[in-house]
Every structure is written in C-alpha cells, then in structure tokens.
Design an enzyme around this catalytic site. Sequence first.
Site, short mmCIF file in Angstrom:
data_model
loop_
_atom_site.label_atom_id
_atom_site.label_comp_id
_atom_site.label_asym_id
_atom_site.label_seq_id
_atom_site.Cartn_x
_atom_site.Cartn_y
_atom_site.Cartn_z
N ASN A 158 52.80 34.28 54.16
CA ASN A 158 52.20 33.32 53.25
C ASN A 158 53.22 32.93 52.18
O ASN A 158 53.88 33.79 51.61
CB ASN A 158 50.97 33.98 52.61
CG ASN A 158 50.17 33.02 51.76
OD1 ASN A 158 50.66 32.48 50.78
ND2 ASN A 158 48.93 32.80 52.15
N HIS B 228 50.42 29.44 55.48
CA HIS B 228 49.78 30.73 55.65
C HIS B 228 50.69 31.54 56.56
O HIS B 228 51.63 31.01 57.17
CB HIS B 228 48.39 30.54 56.25
CG HIS B 228 47.32 30.27 55.23
ND1 HIS B 228 45.98 30.37 55.48
CD2 HIS B 228 47.44 29.94 53.90
CE1 HIS B 228 45.29 30.10 54.38
NE2 HIS B 228 46.16 29.83 53.41
N GLU C 238 50.26 32.86 59.47
CA GLU C 238 50.23 32.48 60.88
C GLU C 238 50.95 31.15 61.10
O GLU C 238 51.66 30.98 62.10
CB GLU C 238 48.77 32.36 61.37
CG GLU C 238 47.98 33.66 61.32
CD GLU C 238 47.26 33.90 59.99
OE1 GLU C 238 47.73 33.36 58.95
OE2 GLU C 238 46.25 34.61 59.99
N SER D 200 42.43 39.05 59.20
CA SER D 200 41.62 38.12 60.01
C SER D 200 41.97 36.67 59.67
O SER D 200 41.96 36.30 58.50
CB SER D 200 40.13 38.39 59.74
OG SER D 200 39.33 37.44 60.39
N CYS E 290 41.96 32.84 58.79
CA CYS E 290 41.01 31.89 58.19
C CYS E 290 40.75 30.76 59.20
O CYS E 290 41.34 30.70 60.27
CB CYS E 290 41.57 31.35 56.87
SG CYS E 290 42.85 30.09 57.07
N CYS F 80 43.92 28.85 60.27
CA CYS F 80 44.78 29.56 61.22
C CYS F 80 44.07 29.83 62.55
O CYS F 80 44.69 29.87 63.61
CB CYS F 80 45.30 30.84 60.58
SG CYS F 80 46.31 30.46 59.12
N ASP G 175 43.88 30.72 47.63
CA ASP G 175 44.51 30.71 48.95
C ASP G 175 43.53 30.44 50.08
O ASP G 175 43.92 30.00 51.16
CB ASP G 175 45.25 32.03 49.21
CG ASP G 175 46.22 31.89 50.37
OD1 ASP G 175 47.09 31.00 50.28
OD2 ASP G 175 46.08 32.62 51.36
#
Lengths: 152, 152
Positions: free
Chosen positions: A48, A59, A61, A84, A86, A89, A149
């Site tokens: 991130n 982010h 990912e 996990s 969001c 992503c 975020d």
Amino acid sequence: MRRIDGAIARAWLATAVEEARAGLAEGGVPIGAALYGADGALLGRGRNRRVQDGDPSTHAETAAFRAAGRQRSYRGTTMVTTLSPCWYCSGLVRQFGISRVVVGESVTFHGGHDWLAEHGVEVVVLDDPECVAMMREFVARRPELWHEDIGE
Amino acid sequence: MRRIDGAIARAWLATAVEEARAGLAEGGVPIGAALYGADGALLGRGRNRRVQDGDPSTHAETAAFRAAGRQRSYRGTTMVTTLSPCWYCSGLVRQFGISRVVVGESVTFHGGHDWLAEHGVEVVVLDDPECVAMMREFVARRPELWHEDIGE
C-alpha cells in the site's frame, strides 16, 4: 490446478508480510501483497502506498499486480495478501482471472474474498497471528488513516 | 443527492472522451474517465495507460481516481467513464463509496454497473454514439490488446 500446499502458502505469505513491514516502517498502511505465477515464480510484489506516494489507488494487491507488468493471462496465478482484499482488489482478481487468493487474515477486515470464492477463485485464509497483530495495532493507532484507505 | 441533469452528464462525459481520444492517439486503449466532486468541480481525469506505461493496473477510472489524490470522502462524487466499468473499476467505485457513475456506453462491453446500481450507486448509461464507435473500431483493429486489457 492443484490445491495449494499449506507450507507453500505460508512461504509466499512471508513475502507479503515483508512488504507490509516495510510499509509500516515508512509510516504507511501496513498491507503487503505478492503475485505468484502458475509455476511458483514471483511475478511482482508491493505494498500500500497511500501515504508514501499520496496515491490512494495503490493498494498492496494493485501494487503487486502492477509490478508484475503486462501478462497475457493470469490463469494459475496466486495473489497473496496480508489482509482480506477490499472490493477494489477483489474486483481486480475477478476481472483478470487470477486463480487463487491467499489471505493472511480476515479478522480485522473482511473484504470480498467470499464473493471471489463464489465466482470460482480458490481462496485460502491463513489467520496468521502476525498479520492480525500488525493490522490491529495499526488500526488502533491510526484509525483515521485506516478508514480513509477503505473509504469509510 | 439530486439525480444528475442529462446536460451535465454529457458535458462531463466530454472530459472522459478527450482522455480516450488522447489515449488512442498514443496507441493505447481508448478509454477515458474523470472524477467530479459533489460541487461539480473536476477532481481528477485520466486514461488507460497499459500501452503507454506498460502498466496493467492503470485503467481509465483508476487513473482519474489517482489523479484526484487523497480524499477524505467520496460522498457525492461522480465517476464518468467512456465505457462500462470492469469488475476492477466497479470494485473501486463500491469500496470508496463513489455515489454516481456516468457510463458513456455499455454496448461493446458490459461490466459491473448493474452490480453497482444494486448496491446503491446512481448509474446513468448514455449510449453515446462516439464512445461506441471509438471502442468498436479499436476492438476490431486490436482484439488481442483489448482482450489483454480485460483479462480474457
């Protein structure tokens, strides 16, 4: 595609955790990710970068996905992330047909990984204590940054 | 939030179309987007940069979102895009609580805008002939690039 071996999943998670720790040291949101190829090769890794680059679109990912560069297909690839994913992503994983997601933890935040599983993605949730502790401490210390975020 | 006026939606779409045309001139995927604030101010604009930057993570919507910088809230904002948003970009809209999406066209590609409407986003589809023509011509001319961009 064979189901992922637990030891491999944990070894890959270590790469994502390194990224998260580096982000924490930079004063950023401590979430890291890595994209592995069908052959087990590391394609890209990232973290991130909201704080570091003033960039809300990066982010963990999406950083790992970008670092992997242009790929003709994501069949057989695995996105490993400390948290996990969001909806943003999760949408990335679904759109590009990433086959598998390894999630470090989904205790402090429960994103879209159930939705991904419903759409045929292999989802492995590891409930890693270090990932949980890192996020829990961060959310307690910087709640306003965490909420920014995830758009809350 | 008041429903958007059609003339305003079309005026905002013109910004996204300018971005798409610029991308086309650069040899890129001709999709453009812009993020407008609740007060109607332009917050950010951008275009797909897969070809230009070798960056698969920069779709038009994520480019506009990045260009807008860090925002505390997306309440009342509108994402305007020349093409129905893919799952990745639809996930962006949902996660960050962007209130409205104006879609230039959904004829050549039908992404996640119905899903967004189900989750409370105001969705306006304009079926703009120029947007349709630009994508149709691009997909016919560069099918491999188009399929790469949506992970197919």
